[in-house]
Write a protein that holds these residues in place. Structure first.
Motif, PDB file in Angstrom:
ATOM      1  N   LYS A  58     -63.637 -60.728 -18.558  1.00  0.00           N
ATOM      2  CA  LYS A  58     -63.686 -59.834 -19.666  1.00  0.00           C
ATOM      3  C   LYS A  58     -63.372 -60.458 -20.950  1.00  0.00           C
ATOM      4  O   LYS A  58     -64.098 -60.399 -21.896  1.00  0.00           O
ATOM      5  N   ASP A  59     -62.260 -61.120 -21.090  1.00  0.00           N
ATOM      6  CA  ASP A  59     -61.845 -61.904 -22.428  1.00  0.00           C
ATOM      7  C   ASP A  59     -63.081 -62.990 -22.567  1.00  0.00           C
ATOM      8  O   ASP A  59     -63.432 -63.226 -23.817  1.00  0.00           O
ATOM      9  N   LYS A  60     -63.313 -63.559 -21.446  1.00  0.00           N
ATOM     10  CA  LYS A  60     -64.576 -64.644 -21.735  1.00  0.00           C
ATOM     11  C   LYS A  60     -66.076 -64.033 -22.428  1.00  0.00           C
ATOM     12  O   LYS A  60     -66.721 -64.533 -23.080  1.00  0.00           O
ATOM     13  N   ALA A  61     -66.306 -62.974 -21.837  1.00  0.00           N
ATOM     14  CA  ALA A  61     -67.629 -62.223 -22.354  1.00  0.00           C
ATOM     15  C   ALA A  61     -67.374 -61.659 -23.620  1.00  0.00           C
ATOM     16  O   ALA A  61     -68.147 -61.978 -24.372  1.00  0.00           O
ATOM     17  N   GLU A  62     -65.991 -61.184 -23.985  1.00  0.00           N
ATOM     18  CA  GLU A  62     -65.767 -60.726 -25.528  1.00  0.00           C
ATOM     19  C   GLU A  62     -65.988 -62.031 -26.392  1.00  0.00           C
ATOM     20  O   GLU A  62     -66.606 -61.734 -27.434  1.00  0.00           O
ATOM     21  N   PHE A  63     -65.533 -63.141 -25.970  1.00  0.00           N
ATOM     22  CA  PHE A  63     -65.335 -64.432 -26.990  1.00  0.00           C
ATOM     23  C   PHE A  63     -66.920 -64.812 -27.136  1.00  0.00           C
ATOM     24  O   PHE A  63     -67.323 -64.997 -28.206  1.00  0.00           O
ATOM     25  N   ASN A  64     -67.558 -64.853 -25.980  1.00  0.00           N
ATOM     26  CA  ASN A  64     -69.074 -65.169 -26.024  1.00  0.00           C
ATOM     27  C   ASN A  64     -69.947 -64.338 -26.911  1.00  0.00           C
ATOM     28  O   ASN A  64     -70.760 -64.659 -27.895  1.00  0.00           O
ATOM     29  N   PHE A  92     -60.554 -72.618 -20.196  1.00  0.00           N
ATOM     30  CA  PHE A  92     -59.172 -71.727 -19.777  1.00  0.00           C
ATOM     31  C   PHE A  92     -59.646 -70.232 -19.730  1.00  0.00           C
ATOM     32  O   PHE A  92     -58.700 -69.476 -19.315  1.00  0.00           O
ATOM     33  N   LEU A  93     -60.761 -69.779 -20.180  1.00  0.00           N
ATOM     34  CA  LEU A  93     -61.015 -68.520 -20.401  1.00  0.00           C
ATOM     35  C   LEU A  93     -61.856 -67.959 -19.017  1.00  0.00           C
ATOM     36  O   LEU A  93     -62.075 -66.816 -18.898  1.00  0.00           O
ATOM     37  N   SER A  94     -61.936 -68.996 -18.053  1.00  0.00           N
ATOM     38  CA  SER A  94     -62.789 -68.573 -16.852  1.00  0.00           C
ATOM     39  C   SER A  94     -62.200 -67.598 -16.193  1.00  0.00           C
ATOM     40  O   SER A  94     -62.821 -66.674 -15.511  1.00  0.00           O
ATOM     41  N   PRO A  95     -60.826 -67.676 -15.869  1.00  0.00           N
ATOM     42  CA  PRO A  95     -60.265 -66.832 -15.009  1.00  0.00           C
ATOM     43  C   PRO A  95     -60.314 -65.279 -15.513  1.00  0.00           C
ATOM     44  O   PRO A  95     -60.357 -64.124 -14.809  1.00  0.00           O
ATOM     45  N   ALA A  96     -60.370 -65.351 -16.867  1.00  0.00           N
ATOM     46  CA  ALA A  96     -60.635 -63.998 -17.544  1.00  0.00           C
ATOM     47  C   ALA A  96     -61.800 -63.522 -17.850  1.00  0.00           C
ATOM     48  O   ALA A  96     -62.308 -64.098 -19.010  1.00  0.00           O
TER      49      ALA A  96
END
Length: 463
Positions: free
Chosen positions: A394-400, A388-392
């Motif tokens: 920036k959010d995906k990078a911060e979560f990782n 679900f975070l693939s389109p976002a």
């Protein structure tokens, strides 16, 4: 003559009564046949419908007559755009996320036992879940239809084609053609009705049964029947609005003049108005007419405004039933969502709508598709919810970054993050990391290092 006439009337009444009795007996025998065919012979008489209506209700999957007088079933419910949109949103949440088969194992890292998870690609079930459950449906299409069945009928059935005890194919069935029967020992048998009308009874281990919220633990609740009033009112308002536009006329205004103009004069006047004042290019022009003509605009009445409010209200009621936030189907009502509030709404949709769907189908697959010994060996199904975070990005990078341990001890290894994007593992990627400026404090109040600090080098003689 009167005596003969009375005798003829009496005989006609007796013949009519015999015909009615024969018709009732025939309908009763048909009811018994269909009842035994579709309900295992144990369905009790439902007094809400007539005998014939109940027979056809059982045959076609059930219907409910709302107080508006409109019969509501899964087919008529889908004609309501709100129901269709909600079902599509829920089905997309289930079908568009990768679904895989994993195996949980233990391995030793630096002398410590850690839990490892690997994709069980060597198992036949992996390809059935992730790619294609049969020869004519993809995994997305299969799960999409499954969710439609659960939402609108309360249950979903799939026939499990097994060879030597292993599932090699899954065939989705129409819920209206399957009847579940619970025996005295709580074992289950399913009666299937084919497209040619033939029936066959199979044991419970040949059917994957996914049910929605249930009361009797056997079948899921028929949401369409319980929400018949909300759906029926939505159907009634749409139908009344459509009939209004079909049978009535709503001009933007009325142009009236003194005296009789005649039909030919009206045609010429209408053509003159369209030519000089029709279209966007003539907006704002001043109309100059003679014969004391007056133009009166037609405004929306209070009844029309209330009609629109009723339709908006029914959108919210149906969204409540199907657990979908109105913003997810493009309906915001009277509230304009900001970027911040919209983000929280999307997050609430994932938490309160999509995640329960994943847990329902994941738990059902573990129960019906995996053997008990396979579950004991660590096999389980799982959705890649991080997708679900693939389109976002920036959010995906911060979560990782946070998961790896940028500001606190990490709970995800680099190889686990790489596996979400189908990247191969790297050497040393199975370790957890902590920030270099943060370590645990021992009971003695001193920092606990993973490796003891190196002893200082001895000084040369004379220094």
């Amino acid at each position: 003559m009167a005596h003969l006439r009375a005798g003829r009337v009496y005989r006609r009444r007796r013949a009519h009564d015999r015909l009615r009795a024969a018709a009732r007996a025939e309908v009763k025998s048909m009811k018994g046949f269909f009842g035994s065919l579709f309900s295992g012979g144990e369905r009790k008489e439902d007094t809400r419908y007539g005998i014939v209506d109940q027979m056809w209700a059982d045959f076609f999957g059930g219907f409910a007559t709302s107080k508006t007088g409109i019969s509501v079933n899964w087919k008529s419910a889908l004609s309501v755009t709100t129901v269709l949109a909600c079902c599509r949103v829920r089905a997309d949440g289930l079908a568009t996320v990768p679904w895989k088969l994993y195996r949980r194992t233990e391995k030793s890292v630096n002398g410590k036992t850690v839990i490892d998870r690997q994709e069980a690609r060597d198992q036949p079930l992996y390809d059935l879940l992730a790619t294609a459950p049969n020869e004519w449906m993809t995994s997305l299409e299969f799960r999409e239809t499954q969710n439609f069945h659960v939402d609108l009928a309360g249950r979903s059935y799939a026939f499990l084609n097994k060879v030597r005890g292993e599932i090699v194919e899954m065939i989705l069935l129409d819920p209206g053609r399957v009847v579940c029967k619970v025996n005295a020992d709580y074992s289950r048998t399913y009666t299937l009705t084919g497209l040619d009308g033939t029936t066959e009874t199979v044991p419970g281990d040949r059917i994957w049964h996914v049910k929605g919220p249930s009361w009797d633990t056997i079948e899921g609740l028929n949401i369409v029947r319980y929400a018949a009033e909300a759906i029926g009112l939505a159907l009634a308002t749409e139908e009344s609005h459509a009939r209004f536009h079909r049978n009535g006329a709503r001009p933007s205004g009325v142009l009236s003049a003194d005296g009789a103009i005649g039909e030919q004069g009206l045609v010429k006047l209408a053509a003159w108005v369209r030519r000089h004042f029709g279209g966007a290019e003539n907006t704002g022009k001043i109309m100059v007419v003679d014969r004391a003509a007056k133009f009166t605009p037609v405004q929306m009445t209070g009844v029309d405004a209330q009609h629109i409010e009723t339709r908006k209200f029914q959108v919210e009621r149906i969204c409540e039933v199907l657990r979908v936030m109105p913003i997810m189907i493009g309906f915001s009502g009277d509230k304009n969502a900001t970027f911040a509030s919209a983000e929280q709404m999307f997050l609430a949709h994932l938490v309160h709508c999509v995640r329960p769907i994943h847990r329902r189908f994941g738990g059902s697959a573990d129960l019906f598709l995996l053997k008990k010994e396979q579950r004991q060996q660590g096999y389980y199904t799982g959705f890649v919810e991080g997708d679900f975070l693939s389109p976002a990005l920036k959010d995906k990078a911060e979560f990782n970054q946070r998961a790896l341990g940028s500001s606190s001890p990490g709970w995800i290894t680099p190889n686990e993050i790489r596996s979400w994007d189908e990247l191969p593992p790297v050497a040393g990627g199975d370790l957890l990391y902590v920030p270099s400026n943060m370590v645990a404090i021992g009971e003695d109040g001193k920092p606990m290092f993973l490796t003891p600090p190196a002893a200082p080098a001895p000084k040369p003689p004379g220094e």
